[in-house]
Design a protein around this motif. Sequence first.
Motif, PDB file in Angstrom:
ATOM      1  N   LYS A 225      30.968  23.387 -41.018  1.00 12.76           N
ATOM      2  CA  LYS A 225      31.282  23.607 -42.429  1.00 12.76           C
ATOM      3  C   LYS A 225      30.294  22.856 -43.315  1.00 12.76           C
ATOM      4  CE  LYS A 225      34.986  23.142 -45.847  1.00 12.76           C
ATOM      5  NZ  LYS A 225      36.380  22.678 -46.092  1.00 12.76           N
ATOM      6  N   ARG A 226      29.968  21.606 -42.941  1.00 10.92           N
ATOM      7  CA  ARG A 226      29.017  20.814 -43.712  1.00 10.92           C
ATOM      8  C   ARG A 226      27.637  21.466 -43.718  1.00 10.92           C
ATOM      9  NH1 ARG A 226      28.923  18.528 -47.830  1.00 10.92           N
ATOM     10  NH2 ARG A 226      30.755  17.325 -47.225  1.00 10.92           N
ATOM     11  N   PHE A 227      27.198  21.936 -42.556  1.00 10.56           N
ATOM     12  CA  PHE A 227      25.880  22.573 -42.464  1.00 10.56           C
ATOM     13  C   PHE A 227      25.822  23.846 -43.318  1.00 10.56           C
ATOM     14  CE2 PHE A 227      25.622  20.670 -37.931  1.00 10.56           C
ATOM     15  CZ  PHE A 227      25.199  19.451 -38.454  1.00 10.56           C
ATOM     16  N   GLN A 228      26.927  24.589 -43.365  1.00 10.77           N
ATOM     17  CA  GLN A 228      26.967  25.797 -44.195  1.00 10.77           C
ATOM     18  C   GLN A 228      26.967  25.441 -45.683  1.00 10.77           C
ATOM     19  OE1 GLN A 228      30.465  27.577 -41.986  1.00 10.77           O
ATOM     20  NE2 GLN A 228      29.248  29.441 -42.175  1.00 10.77           N
ATOM     21  N   GLU A 229      27.736  24.421 -46.042  1.00 16.08           N
ATOM     22  CA  GLU A 229      27.797  24.011 -47.452  1.00 16.08           C
ATOM     23  C   GLU A 229      26.450  23.484 -47.934  1.00 16.08           C
ATOM     24  OE1 GLU A 229      32.520  22.679 -47.674  1.00 16.08           O
ATOM     25  OE2 GLU A 229      30.949  21.168 -47.388  1.00 16.08           O
ATOM     26  N   ASP A 230      25.701  22.846 -47.042  1.00 19.11           N
ATOM     27  CA  ASP A 230      24.388  22.308 -47.402  1.00 19.11           C
ATOM     28  C   ASP A 230      23.291  23.368 -47.352  1.00 19.11           C
ATOM     29  OD1 ASP A 230      25.509  19.838 -47.785  1.00 19.11           O
ATOM     30  OD2 ASP A 230      24.873  19.004 -45.864  1.00 19.11           O
ATOM     31  N   GLY A 231      23.655  24.590 -46.957  1.00 18.01           N
ATOM     32  CA  GLY A 231      22.681  25.666 -46.922  1.00 18.01           C
ATOM     33  C   GLY A 231      21.788  25.662 -45.705  1.00 18.01           C
ATOM     34  N   TRP A 232      22.188  24.915 -44.675  1.00 19.55           N
ATOM     35  CA  TRP A 232      21.392  24.873 -43.439  1.00 19.55           C
ATOM     36  C   TRP A 232      21.635  26.114 -42.591  1.00 19.55           C
ATOM     37  CZ3 TRP A 232      21.307  19.310 -40.962  1.00 19.55           C
ATOM     38  CH2 TRP A 232      20.899  18.383 -41.943  1.00 19.55           C
ATOM     39  N   LEU A 233      22.852  26.626 -42.638  1.00 22.03           N
ATOM     40  CA  LEU A 233      23.237  27.771 -41.819  1.00 22.03           C
ATOM     41  C   LEU A 233      23.734  28.905 -42.701  1.00 22.03           C
ATOM     42  CD1 LEU A 233      25.315  25.925 -39.037  1.00 22.03           C
ATOM     43  CD2 LEU A 233      22.886  26.519 -38.972  1.00 22.03           C
ATOM     44  N   THR A 245      18.504  28.546 -41.864  1.00 18.24           N
ATOM     45  CA  THR A 245      17.619  28.754 -43.004  1.00 18.24           C
ATOM     46  C   THR A 245      16.416  27.823 -42.928  1.00 18.24           C
ATOM     47  OG1 THR A 245      18.710  27.110 -44.389  1.00 18.24           O
ATOM     48  CG2 THR A 245      19.632  29.348 -44.398  1.00 18.24           C
ATOM     49  N   SER A 246      15.442  28.041 -43.812  1.00 12.93           N
ATOM     50  CA  SER A 246      14.293  27.132 -43.864  1.00 12.93           C
ATOM     51  C   SER A 246      14.729  25.733 -44.265  1.00 12.93           C
ATOM     52  CB  SER A 246      13.248  27.665 -44.859  1.00 12.93           C
ATOM     53  OG  SER A 246      13.799  27.814 -46.151  1.00 12.93           O
ATOM     54  N   VAL A 247      15.721  25.646 -45.139  1.00 14.29           N
ATOM     55  CA  VAL A 247      16.290  24.341 -45.497  1.00 14.29           C
ATOM     56  C   VAL A 247      16.928  23.695 -44.277  1.00 14.29           C
ATOM     57  CG1 VAL A 247      18.034  23.170 -46.906  1.00 14.29           C
ATOM     58  CG2 VAL A 247      16.668  25.018 -47.887  1.00 14.29           C
ATOM     59  N   GLY A 248      17.617  24.513 -43.478  1.00  7.95           N
ATOM     60  CA  GLY A 248      18.247  24.010 -42.267  1.00  7.95           C
ATOM     61  C   GLY A 248      17.237  23.533 -41.242  1.00  7.95           C
ATOM     62  N   GLN A 249      16.142  24.245 -41.105  1.00  6.26           N
ATOM     63  CA  GLN A 249      15.104  23.828 -40.165  1.00  6.26           C
ATOM     64  C   GLN A 249      14.598  22.435 -40.510  1.00  6.26           C
ATOM     65  OE1 GLN A 249      12.196  26.960 -40.376  1.00  6.26           O
ATOM     66  NE2 GLN A 249      13.364  28.345 -39.063  1.00  6.26           N
ATOM     67  N   GLN A 250      14.365  22.198 -41.786  1.00  5.00           N
ATOM     68  CA  GLN A 250      13.927  20.876 -42.219  1.00  5.00           C
ATOM     69  C   GLN A 250      15.037  19.848 -42.039  1.00  5.00           C
ATOM     70  OE1 GLN A 250      12.228  20.991 -46.186  1.00  5.00           O
ATOM     71  NE2 GLN A 250      11.346  23.020 -45.830  1.00  5.00           N
ATOM     72  N   GLY A 251      16.271  20.261 -42.367  1.00  8.16           N
ATOM     73  CA  GLY A 251      17.392  19.345 -42.280  1.00  8.16           C
ATOM     74  C   GLY A 251      17.678  18.893 -40.863  1.00  8.16           C
ATOM     75  N   PHE A 252      17.714  19.821 -39.911  1.00  3.33           N
ATOM     76  CA  PHE A 252      17.986  19.451 -38.524  1.00  3.33           C
ATOM     77  C   PHE A 252      16.882  18.553 -37.966  1.00  3.33           C
ATOM     78  CE2 PHE A 252      20.905  23.166 -38.513  1.00  3.33           C
ATOM     79  CZ  PHE A 252      22.026  22.523 -38.007  1.00  3.33           C
ATOM     80  N   TRP A 253      15.638  18.805 -38.408  1.00  3.78           N
ATOM     81  CA  TRP A 253      14.538  17.971 -37.919  1.00  3.78           C
ATOM     82  C   TRP A 253      14.622  16.550 -38.491  1.00  3.78           C
ATOM     83  CZ3 TRP A 253      11.342  17.157 -34.234  1.00  3.78           C
ATOM     84  CH2 TRP A 253      10.251  16.301 -34.412  1.00  3.78           C
ATOM     85  N   LYS A 254      14.832  16.449 -39.805  1.00  6.83           N
ATOM     86  CA  LYS A 254      14.856  15.136 -40.447  1.00  6.83           C
ATOM     87  C   LYS A 254      16.084  14.323 -40.053  1.00  6.83           C
ATOM     88  CE  LYS A 254      12.167  16.489 -44.532  1.00  6.83           C
ATOM     89  NZ  LYS A 254      12.204  16.680 -46.010  1.00  6.83           N
ATOM     90  N   ALA A 255      17.231  14.987 -39.949  1.00  6.58           N
ATOM     91  CA  ALA A 255      18.481  14.275 -39.684  1.00  6.58           C
ATOM     92  C   ALA A 255      18.701  13.979 -38.203  1.00  6.58           C
ATOM     93  CB  ALA A 255      19.670  15.082 -40.228  1.00  6.58           C
ATOM     94  N   GLY A 257      16.259  15.179 -35.488  1.00  2.38           N
ATOM     95  CA  GLY A 257      15.102  15.330 -34.618  1.00  2.38           C
ATOM     96  C   GLY A 257      15.139  16.601 -33.800  1.00  2.38           C
ATOM     97  N   ILE A 258      15.845  17.620 -34.301  1.00  2.00           N
ATOM     98  CA  ILE A 258      15.956  18.906 -33.593  1.00  2.00           C
ATOM     99  C   ILE A 258      15.016  19.902 -34.242  1.00  2.00           C
ATOM    100  CG2 ILE A 258      17.481  20.817 -32.977  1.00  2.00           C
ATOM    101  CD1 ILE A 258      19.806  18.855 -33.061  1.00  2.00           C
ATOM    102  N   GLN A 259      14.100  20.448 -33.455  1.00  2.00           N
ATOM    103  CA  GLN A 259      13.187  21.455 -33.955  1.00  2.00           C
ATOM    104  C   GLN A 259      13.771  22.839 -33.688  1.00  2.00           C
ATOM    105  OE1 GLN A 259       9.212  21.140 -32.431  1.00  2.00           O
ATOM    106  NE2 GLN A 259       8.376  22.613 -33.878  1.00  2.00           N
ATOM    107  N   VAL A 260      14.112  23.542 -34.752  1.00  2.12           N
ATOM    108  CA  VAL A 260      14.749  24.855 -34.638  1.00  2.12           C
ATOM    109  C   VAL A 260      13.677  25.947 -34.721  1.00  2.12           C
ATOM    110  CG1 VAL A 260      16.490  26.386 -35.589  1.00  2.12           C
ATOM    111  CG2 VAL A 260      16.818  23.919 -35.713  1.00  2.12           C
TER     112      VAL A 260
END
Length: 260
Positions: A225-233, A245-255, A257-260
Amino acid sequence: MIFSLGMCRNAELVYFGEISGSFDEDRSVELHDAKPAEMHEMAALLGVPARAAMVWALIAGDALPASELAYRAGITPQTASHHLARMVAGGLLAVERCLRYRYYRLASPQVAEVLENFMALSGPPALRDRADRSAIDPLSHVRSCYDHLAGKLAVQLADQLTDRGWITLQDRDYAVSEVGERGFAALGLDLPNLRRQHRLFARRCIDWSERRPHIGGALGAALMKRFQEDGWLRKSAGQRQIWVTSVGQQGFWKAFGIQV
């Protein structure tokens, strides 16, 4: 257990005993291990080609359902069940019981080592690949499991949170450490409120495509739910597939260390 090759039934894909629209991945897991096998018993068990094929399909450490092992070995599910029971009793395999489903794996690393030595002499048996590969590939990367995240991304997330000491696996569930309490709070998750919900807090779910655990329960739902609200998914109504999303790709990497 339903045996299917990715056929469509009532508009739901069926994956070797798992129905995509109704299969509950958020389930309890029981682990049963048998006694170690003697060398002559192991040789006798592996002397049957179908058994050797099913065991070899597990050499990478995966946990697979009986229906898929049957298909990979080219035998019927009924025949596979008989052989699998013999191998569990003989100490070659262990089984994880997930409600009415069973997932089989090699009983120990020692079994894998002996198996590799056997196959070095005789050569590995031929295995059939999954017939529904083209159907499951789009869902295997990231999808929803009811209200929580599943697929490769979900398993990577569970691994990262474990490596960072946020969560630890305790029996059938995850426990959150003090580090994790602070980390999840920083993400905006209210853990005390999640623990008060009338459901499991952080369930260990075996991911049907990755054959490894992801996080279910109230914590898993809150994360998605948090990832969807933040626009990551991004997820379409009525669909299980999820897009990062592109925002999610950056978010998962920065938060994480996951490269999507």
